[in-house]
Design a protein around this motif. Sequence first.
Motif, PDB file in Angstrom:
ATOM      1  N   ILE A  46       0.849  -1.196   0.000  1.00 31.52           N
ATOM      2  CA  ILE A  46       0.000   0.000   0.000  1.00 31.52           C
ATOM      3  C   ILE A  46       0.883   1.244   0.000  1.00 31.52           C
ATOM      4  O   ILE A  46       1.835   1.335   0.779  1.00 31.52           O
ATOM      5  CB  ILE A  46      -0.959  -0.007   1.207  1.00 31.52           C
ATOM      6  N   GLY A  47       0.583   2.165  -0.899  1.00 35.09           N
ATOM      7  CA  GLY A  47       1.333   3.413  -1.000  1.00 35.09           C
ATOM      8  C   GLY A  47       2.547   3.355  -1.906  1.00 35.09           C
ATOM      9  O   GLY A  47       3.162   4.372  -2.177  1.00 35.09           O
ATOM     10  N   VAL A  48       2.898   2.169  -2.395  1.00 30.83           N
ATOM     11  CA  VAL A  48       4.043   2.028  -3.292  1.00 30.83           C
ATOM     12  C   VAL A  48       3.549   2.125  -4.729  1.00 30.83           C
ATOM     13  O   VAL A  48       2.627   1.406  -5.127  1.00 30.83           O
ATOM     14  CB  VAL A  48       4.769   0.680  -3.058  1.00 30.83           C
ATOM     15  N   PRO A  49       4.141   3.013  -5.529  1.00 34.12           N
ATOM     16  CA  PRO A  49       3.701   3.154  -6.921  1.00 34.12           C
ATOM     17  C   PRO A  49       3.933   1.882  -7.734  1.00 34.12           C
ATOM     18  O   PRO A  49       4.824   1.084  -7.429  1.00 34.12           O
ATOM     19  CB  PRO A  49       4.583   4.281  -7.472  1.00 34.12           C
ATOM     20  N   GLY A  50       3.129   1.704  -8.753  1.00 37.50           N
ATOM     21  CA  GLY A  50       3.259   0.561  -9.642  1.00 37.50           C
ATOM     22  C   GLY A  50       2.351   0.735 -10.839  1.00 37.50           C
ATOM     23  O   GLY A  50       1.813   1.811 -11.077  1.00 37.50           O
TER      24      GLY A  50
END
Length: 191
Positions: free
Chosen positions: A175-179
């Motif tokens: 959660i919160g990590v770009p991808g």
Amino acid sequence: PKGVELGHRGVVNLLDWMREELNFRPGDVFPALASFAFDMSIPELYLALISGGKVALARRHLAADGEELARFLHEQGATLVHATPTTWSLLLEAGYTGANVTRCIGAEPLPAETFTRLMDAAPGKPLYNFYGPTETTVWSTVQRLVSKSERIVIGRPLANTEIYIVDRHGNPTAIGVPGEILIGGDGVAHG
């Protein structure tokens, strides 16, 4: 522009979800502002028809003139306005706030200035911010915004839609990590 093949199942799924979420009922008026070649026209044309409402067909390029468009919305008794941030900016410039309609926005990123102006124009009135790439049936996610202090995001998946954020190897991110966004479900176009 790119064309994709949308199935009836995806269109019906979207329209059923919108009817319930937006509380669109018989007697409501949905102006068709988008070109028929633009996927935004699908709910504009069919939501009213499956709900017993009225479709108000706008003249071509009406959405480019804020004052004329505002006049059209008033004359037609619009109860739901579904437009791009650019069109909403033109309406705000013309003095139209959408305070008495269900306000939907999408097809372009929502600029912070337009968002703030819309929320200031009708405090407490929800704004539905839709997101969906061409490869899906118009919209895939929505964020229901009620306060200008909220952070603008793409929102939550619509009914029968799954959203995954993955890294370059196809693994789910934290959660919160770009991808990269992957979308699955009834709204995904054929092919």
